[in-house]
Design a protein around this motif. Sequence first.
Motif, PDB file in Angstrom:
ATOM      1  N   ALA A  14       0.984  -1.198   0.139  1.00 38.02           N
ATOM      2  CA  ALA A  14       0.180   0.090  -0.069  1.00 38.02           C
ATOM      3  C   ALA A  14       0.937   1.309  -0.079  1.00 38.02           C
ATOM      4  CB  ALA A  14      -0.996  -0.010   1.264  1.00 38.02           C
ATOM      5  N   SER A  15       1.957   1.174   0.740  1.00 32.03           N
ATOM      6  CA  SER A  15       2.673   2.349   0.955  1.00 32.03           C
ATOM      7  C   SER A  15       3.565   2.530  -0.324  1.00 32.03           C
ATOM      8  CB  SER A  15       3.725   2.337   1.926  1.00 32.03           C
ATOM      9  OG  SER A  15       2.954   2.177   3.310  1.00 32.03           O
ATOM     10  N   LEU A  16       4.107   1.449  -0.918  1.00 35.24           N
ATOM     11  CA  LEU A  16       4.860   1.547  -2.153  1.00 35.24           C
ATOM     12  C   LEU A  16       3.829   1.879  -3.437  1.00 35.24           C
ATOM     13  CD1 LEU A  16       7.503  -1.283  -2.144  1.00 35.24           C
ATOM     14  CD2 LEU A  16       8.043   1.122  -2.495  1.00 35.24           C
ATOM     15  N   GLY A  17       2.838   1.405  -3.275  1.00 35.58           N
ATOM     16  CA  GLY A  17       1.706   1.762  -4.326  1.00 35.58           C
ATOM     17  C   GLY A  17       1.192   3.230  -4.396  1.00 35.58           C
ATOM     18  N   ALA A  18       1.231   3.704  -3.356  1.00 36.45           N
ATOM     19  CA  ALA A  18       0.691   5.065  -2.963  1.00 36.45           C
ATOM     20  C   ALA A  18       2.026   6.080  -3.713  1.00 36.45           C
ATOM     21  CB  ALA A  18       0.533   5.439  -1.610  1.00 36.45           C
ATOM     22  N   LEU A  19       2.941   5.588  -3.431  1.00 39.14           N
ATOM     23  CA  LEU A  19       4.325   6.507  -3.978  1.00 39.14           C
ATOM     24  C   LEU A  19       4.373   6.400  -5.449  1.00 39.14           C
ATOM     25  CD1 LEU A  19       6.886   7.974  -3.617  1.00 39.14           C
ATOM     26  CD2 LEU A  19       8.173   6.039  -3.195  1.00 39.14           C
ATOM     27  N   TRP A  20       4.376   5.213  -5.789  1.00 40.89           N
ATOM     28  CA  TRP A  20       4.246   5.010  -7.263  1.00 40.89           C
ATOM     29  C   TRP A  20       3.290   5.704  -8.183  1.00 40.89           C
ATOM     30  CZ3 TRP A  20       7.542   1.397  -9.919  1.00 40.89           C
ATOM     31  CH2 TRP A  20       7.312   1.208 -11.333  1.00 40.89           C
ATOM     32  N   ARG A  21       1.907   5.639  -7.484  1.00 42.18           N
ATOM     33  CA  ARG A  21       0.818   6.650  -8.173  1.00 42.18           C
ATOM     34  C   ARG A  21       1.180   7.997  -8.009  1.00 42.18           C
ATOM     35  NH1 ARG A  21      -1.897   2.993  -5.066  1.00 42.18           N
ATOM     36  NH2 ARG A  21      -2.903   1.407  -6.300  1.00 42.18           N
ATOM     37  N   ALA A  22       2.108   8.468  -7.131  1.00 41.36           N
ATOM     38  CA  ALA A  22       2.223   9.981  -7.115  1.00 41.36           C
ATOM     39  C   ALA A  22       3.469  10.132  -8.126  1.00 41.36           C
ATOM     40  CB  ALA A  22       2.484  10.240  -5.462  1.00 41.36           C
ATOM     41  N   ALA A  23       4.266   9.469  -8.113  1.00 44.81           N
ATOM     42  CA  ALA A  23       5.309   9.725  -8.853  1.00 44.81           C
ATOM     43  C   ALA A  23       5.417   9.422 -10.186  1.00 44.81           C
ATOM     44  CB  ALA A  23       6.743   8.791  -8.107  1.00 44.81           C
ATOM     45  N   TRP A  24       4.682   8.344 -10.730  1.00 47.16           N
ATOM     46  CA  TRP A  24       4.631   7.853 -11.779  1.00 47.16           C
ATOM     47  C   TRP A  24       3.123   8.294 -12.601  1.00 47.16           C
ATOM     48  CZ3 TRP A  24       9.298   6.757 -14.108  1.00 47.16           C
ATOM     49  CH2 TRP A  24      10.116   6.428 -13.332  1.00 47.16           C
ATOM     50  N   GLU A  25       2.149   8.677 -11.790  1.00 49.91           N
ATOM     51  CA  GLU A  25       1.086   9.030 -12.304  1.00 49.91           C
ATOM     52  C   GLU A  25       0.483   7.540 -13.105  1.00 49.91           C
ATOM     53  OE1 GLU A  25       0.967  12.586 -14.369  1.00 49.91           O
ATOM     54  OE2 GLU A  25       1.347  13.689 -12.470  1.00 49.91           O
ATOM     55  N   ALA A  26       0.558   6.500 -12.557  1.00 48.85           N
ATOM     56  CA  ALA A  26       0.298   5.312 -13.120  1.00 48.85           C
ATOM     57  C   ALA A  26       0.056   4.279 -12.160  1.00 48.85           C
ATOM     58  CB  ALA A  26       1.343   4.891 -14.130  1.00 48.85           C
ATOM     59  N   GLU A  27      -0.539   3.244 -12.342  1.00 51.76           N
ATOM     60  CA  GLU A  27      -0.907   2.129 -11.528  1.00 51.76           C
ATOM     61  C   GLU A  27       0.375   1.080 -11.187  1.00 51.76           C
ATOM     62  OE1 GLU A  27      -3.775   1.215  -9.716  1.00 51.76           O
ATOM     63  OE2 GLU A  27      -4.053   3.245 -10.093  1.00 51.76           O
ATOM     64  N   PRO A  28       0.468   1.021  -9.921  1.00 51.27           N
ATOM     65  CA  PRO A  28       1.709   0.151  -9.780  1.00 51.27           C
ATOM     66  C   PRO A  28       1.532  -1.205  -9.925  1.00 51.27           C
ATOM     67  CG  PRO A  28       0.308   0.498  -7.590  1.00 51.27           C
ATOM     68  CD  PRO A  28      -0.158   1.252  -8.871  1.00 51.27           C
ATOM     69  N   PRO A  29       2.558  -2.075  -9.841  1.00 49.60           N
ATOM     70  CA  PRO A  29       2.461  -3.639  -9.878  1.00 49.60           C
ATOM     71  C   PRO A  29       1.482  -3.986  -8.902  1.00 49.60           C
ATOM     72  CG  PRO A  29       4.804  -2.943  -9.993  1.00 49.60           C
ATOM     73  CD  PRO A  29       4.030  -1.478  -9.660  1.00 49.60           C
ATOM     74  N   PRO A  30       0.791  -5.272  -8.907  1.00 50.61           N
ATOM     75  CA  PRO A  30      -0.110  -5.616  -7.875  1.00 50.61           C
ATOM     76  C   PRO A  30       0.729  -6.046  -6.604  1.00 50.61           C
ATOM     77  CG  PRO A  30       0.042  -7.026  -9.883  1.00 50.61           C
ATOM     78  CD  PRO A  30       1.043  -6.234 -10.036  1.00 50.61           C
ATOM     79  N   SER A  31       1.835  -6.462  -6.865  1.00 51.32           N
ATOM     80  CA  SER A  31       2.452  -6.450  -5.580  1.00 51.32           C
ATOM     81  C   SER A  31       4.107  -6.337  -5.743  1.00 51.32           C
ATOM     82  CB  SER A  31       2.575  -8.040  -4.937  1.00 51.32           C
ATOM     83  OG  SER A  31       3.424  -8.481  -4.122  1.00 51.32           O
TER      84      SER A  31
END
Length: 128
Positions: A14-31
């Motif tokens: 969840a933490s990595l996914g939130a950072l990924w969305r903010a930084a890349w403006e894209a959906e993160p990997p599922p895990s």
Amino acid sequence: MPIHYRLDPHPDDASLGALWRAAWEAEPPPSFAPILARSLVHVGAYDGEGLVGYLNVATDGGVHAFLLDPSVDPRYRRQGIATEMVRLAGVAARARGARWLHVDFEPHLAAFYKGCGFRPTQAGLIQL
């Protein structure tokens, strides 16, 4: 509070996914677990306990390491966080046996990577 850095942190998806969305403006990997399982080192940047930056260094199991997905929350950019994460990753990768650190990047990031000490090389790439 100043930014602090951790080698090989294991933030939750969840933490990595939130950072990924903010930084890349894209959906993160599922895990991120399968990615980090192949990691030589990864670096997290934290403001208190909040994850504000992250990067991964994968390895070929020999002397080559590959810098992947340096990510910084847009609210924290231009503060040297990514540069410090790259520096720390390089030091750790060398200590763990890597002798070459590779990075692929788009032309608009050339100045950043040059500032981190990378020099241009010719390479090839196939999109799969």
